[in-house]
Motif scaffolding. Structure first.
Motif, PDB file in Angstrom:
ATOM      1  N   MET A 159       1.437  -0.932   0.019  1.00  0.00           N
ATOM      2  CA  MET A 159       0.020  -0.505   0.254  1.00  0.00           C
ATOM      3  C   MET A 159       0.563   1.175   0.296  1.00  0.00           C
ATOM      4  O   MET A 159       2.124   1.127   0.642  1.00  0.00           O
ATOM      5  CB  MET A 159      -0.377   0.479   1.097  1.00  0.00           C
ATOM      6  CG  MET A 159      -2.303   0.756   1.106  1.00  0.00           C
ATOM      7  SD  MET A 159      -3.224   1.700   3.011  1.00  0.00           S
ATOM      8  CE  MET A 159      -4.077   2.656   2.321  1.00  0.00           C
ATOM      9  N   GLY A 160       0.258   2.181  -0.933  1.00  0.00           N
ATOM     10  CA  GLY A 160       1.465   3.405  -1.505  1.00  0.00           C
ATOM     11  C   GLY A 160       1.541   4.653  -0.146  1.00  0.00           C
ATOM     12  O   GLY A 160       0.272   3.778   0.754  1.00  0.00           O
ATOM     13  N   LEU A 161       2.102   4.960  -0.367  1.00  0.00           N
ATOM     14  CA  LEU A 161       1.865   6.501   0.844  1.00  0.00           C
ATOM     15  C   LEU A 161       1.002   7.477   0.527  1.00  0.00           C
ATOM     16  O   LEU A 161       0.680   7.667  -0.773  1.00  0.00           O
ATOM     17  CB  LEU A 161       3.496   7.243   0.898  1.00  0.00           C
ATOM     18  CG  LEU A 161       4.490   6.365   1.557  1.00  0.00           C
ATOM     19  CD1 LEU A 161       5.873   7.211   1.295  1.00  0.00           C
ATOM     20  CD2 LEU A 161       4.282   6.070   3.181  1.00  0.00           C
ATOM     21  N   PRO A 162       0.193   8.379   1.627  1.00  0.00           N
ATOM     22  CA  PRO A 162      -0.497   8.890   1.412  1.00  0.00           C
ATOM     23  C   PRO A 162      -0.091   9.962   0.371  1.00  0.00           C
ATOM     24  O   PRO A 162       1.499  10.171   0.771  1.00  0.00           O
ATOM     25  CB  PRO A 162      -1.128   9.687   2.303  1.00  0.00           C
ATOM     26  CG  PRO A 162      -0.499   9.261   3.706  1.00  0.00           C
ATOM     27  CD  PRO A 162       0.259   7.939   2.906  1.00  0.00           C
ATOM     28  N   GLN A 163      -0.684  11.171  -0.254  1.00  0.00           N
ATOM     29  CA  GLN A 163      -0.061  12.642  -0.978  1.00  0.00           C
ATOM     30  C   GLN A 163       0.032  13.116  -0.088  1.00  0.00           C
ATOM     31  O   GLN A 163       0.942  14.717   0.039  1.00  0.00           O
ATOM     32  CB  GLN A 163      -0.903  13.178  -1.725  1.00  0.00           C
ATOM     33  CG  GLN A 163      -0.629  11.730  -3.229  1.00  0.00           C
ATOM     34  CD  GLN A 163       0.644  11.566  -3.665  1.00  0.00           C
ATOM     35  OE1 GLN A 163       1.145  12.929  -4.321  1.00  0.00           O
ATOM     36  NE2 GLN A 163       0.668  10.280  -4.061  1.00  0.00           N
ATOM     37  N   GLU A 164      -1.254  13.603   1.319  1.00  0.00           N
ATOM     38  CA  GLU A 164      -1.288  14.666   1.982  1.00  0.00           C
ATOM     39  C   GLU A 164      -1.435  14.318   3.565  1.00  0.00           C
ATOM     40  O   GLU A 164      -1.414  13.153   3.813  1.00  0.00           O
ATOM     41  CB  GLU A 164      -1.937  15.341   1.637  1.00  0.00           C
ATOM     42  CG  GLU A 164      -2.190  16.151   0.645  1.00  0.00           C
ATOM     43  CD  GLU A 164      -3.093  17.635   0.412  1.00  0.00           C
ATOM     44  OE1 GLU A 164      -4.373  17.254   0.988  1.00  0.00           O
ATOM     45  OE2 GLU A 164      -2.639  18.491  -0.023  1.00  0.00           O
ATOM     46  N   GLU A 222       6.395   4.086  13.583  1.00  0.00           N
ATOM     47  CA  GLU A 222       6.532   2.638  12.512  1.00  0.00           C
ATOM     48  C   GLU A 222       7.246   3.675  11.310  1.00  0.00           C
ATOM     49  O   GLU A 222       7.214   3.962  10.247  1.00  0.00           O
ATOM     50  CB  GLU A 222       5.616   2.554  12.370  1.00  0.00           C
ATOM     51  CG  GLU A 222       5.426   1.013  11.579  1.00  0.00           C
ATOM     52  CD  GLU A 222       4.324   0.789  11.222  1.00  0.00           C
ATOM     53  OE1 GLU A 222       4.366   0.003  10.290  1.00  0.00           O
ATOM     54  OE2 GLU A 222       2.961   0.664  11.748  1.00  0.00           O
ATOM     55  N   VAL A 223       8.434   2.936  11.110  1.00  0.00           N
ATOM     56  CA  VAL A 223       9.353   3.038  10.053  1.00  0.00           C
ATOM     57  C   VAL A 223       8.443   2.689   8.535  1.00  0.00           C
ATOM     58  O   VAL A 223       7.998   2.108   8.664  1.00  0.00           O
ATOM     59  CB  VAL A 223      11.027   1.939   9.223  1.00  0.00           C
ATOM     60  CG1 VAL A 223      10.958   2.702   8.092  1.00  0.00           C
ATOM     61  CG2 VAL A 223      11.739   2.523  11.185  1.00  0.00           C
ATOM     62  N   VAL A 224       8.157   3.413   7.819  1.00  0.00           N
ATOM     63  CA  VAL A 224       7.666   2.960   6.394  1.00  0.00           C
ATOM     64  C   VAL A 224       7.875   3.516   4.631  1.00  0.00           C
ATOM     65  O   VAL A 224       7.632   2.705   3.992  1.00  0.00           O
ATOM     66  CB  VAL A 224       6.048   4.038   6.477  1.00  0.00           C
ATOM     67  CG1 VAL A 224       5.196   3.530   7.323  1.00  0.00           C
ATOM     68  CG2 VAL A 224       6.278   5.841   6.220  1.00  0.00           C
ATOM     69  N   ALA A 225       9.334   3.533   5.307  1.00  0.00           N
ATOM     70  CA  ALA A 225      10.037   3.527   3.792  1.00  0.00           C
ATOM     71  C   ALA A 225      11.785   4.660   4.206  1.00  0.00           C
ATOM     72  O   ALA A 225      12.321   4.590   5.715  1.00  0.00           O
ATOM     73  CB  ALA A 225       9.799   5.222   2.283  1.00  0.00           C
TER      74      ALA A 225
END
Length: 360
Positions: free
Chosen positions: A1-6, A80-83
């Protein structure tokens, strides 16, 4: 699942005493740069330093939030680390728990970085909420080689305040050079920083004399392990009481309160050879940590300063909580509460340590 833009962030608006930190939408960094990780901030502490930077309280000292911070304060983040950038994937993976501190990164090459104890004085350091966007946002970039791993047994809401407040209290106790069984006086002991210092000092075997005002602060300090409590609103001769309790005076004093009165009285609590540790940072330029030269010389007093802690210090500070020895007393809110909490902090009416829920 990708990161949100905002994402949601609290961004400084205005200047000086009237400055605020309204919540608004800003872009989410999509790709960490070299050496960086992107942390989803679950909780962040609200430090007195954040209040000072948001309200330009240190402008007279030439210290003010820099443009690179984008108006986003905060340096006590946990989440939490997300990238993860490719060059730090041997250190971090997505899903790891990480903490973001006042010092975001250091050069790792200068004398202070390589002597093993002083990287906090690296001249090229980057600071969260000061020279880099801080933790008052849902997604925060930080240096993967200087971020802190949060251990099991420490929740994110507890870990956040330890990134600065906890480790500051811990290192100040170490700087006092007070040994187990010796006396440590803590003015401002019932405050956000002081209540942590009481616990660390107790856990390190020190005998604590807490100084603060009111029955609520007395109960808090005694519950946290202070052996003695002196109410500055009731006791006229605080130095005399410290001497009565300790016979010759305390071995150390840690000034956690950013008050003129604390710094003025602190040296009088010490026995010969004692150490005063300056921690609280008053906004007035004429407040000095020290004593008349004749007093310093005849009593051979030590006046030292202490600021946050090294990467290793933070690891040690967290371990006290993981072992159940130190627990921050938390007043919880959200990013929308920053201005209210800053007001309560300024009035000395904020119980314990403020912590803010950030990410949904």
């Amino acid at each position: 699942m990708g990161l949100p833009q905002e994402q949601t962030a609290a961004v400084k608006s205005g200047s000086g005493h009237d400055a605020t930190a309204p919540v608004k939408q800003i872009p989410v960094p999509q790709t960490p740069g070299p050496g960086q990780i992107l942390v989803k901030i679950n909780w962040t502490g609200l430090c007195a330093s954040d209040k000072s930077l948001l309200h330009d309280e240190w402008a007279a000292f030439g210290v003010a939030m820099q443009p690179a911070a984008q108006g986003i304060a905060g340096h006590e983040g946990a989440g939490e680390v997300v990238a993860v950038a490719d060059d730090v994937k041997e250190i971090w993976k997505v899903g790891d728990r990480a903490g973001v501190k006042w010092v975001v990164s250091v050069c790792r090459n200068c004398e202070f970085c390589t002597n093993g104890t002083d990287e906090l004085h690296c001249p090229k350091q980057v600071n969260s909420g000061f020279t880099a966007a801080g933790t008052f946002q849902e997604y925060c970039l930080t240096d993967g080689r200087y971020a802190t791993r949060i251990p099991d047994g420490v929740s994110d809401e507890e870990a956040g305040p330890i990134m600065c407040g906890g480790v500051t209290a811990y290192t100040a106790c170490k700087r006092s050079a007070v040994r187990p069984g010796q006396w440590l006086v803590i003015p401002g002991a019932g405050g956000g920083l002081g209540h942590l210092a009481v616990q660390y000092a107790k856990a390190m075997g020190m005998r604590v004399i807490a100084i603060d005002g009111g029955d609520a602060k007395k109960k808090l300090c005694k519950d946290l392990g202070a052996e003695e409590f002196l109410d500055f609103t009731q006791v006229k001769d605080l130095a005399g009481e410290v001497t009565r309790i300790t016979k010759y005076g305390a071995h150390g004093v840690v000034i956690t309160a950013a008050s003129r009165e604390g710094y003025a009285a602190g040296p009088s609590f010490l026995r010969p050879g004692g150490t005063l540790v300056a921690v609280g940072l008053p906004k007035d330029t004429d407040v000095v940590a020290g004593a008349p030269p004749i007093m310093l010389a005849l009593k051979r007093l030590n006046i030292v300063g202490s600021v946050t802690g090294t990467l290793k210090d933070v690891e040690e500070a967290l371990d006290f909580t993981a072992r159940g020895l130190v627990r921050p007393i938390l007043t919880k809110g959200t990013l929308h509460d920053i201005d209210k909490f800053c007001g309560l902090m300024a009035a000395g009416k904020l119980p314990g340590r403020a912590v803010l829920k950030v990410a949904a």
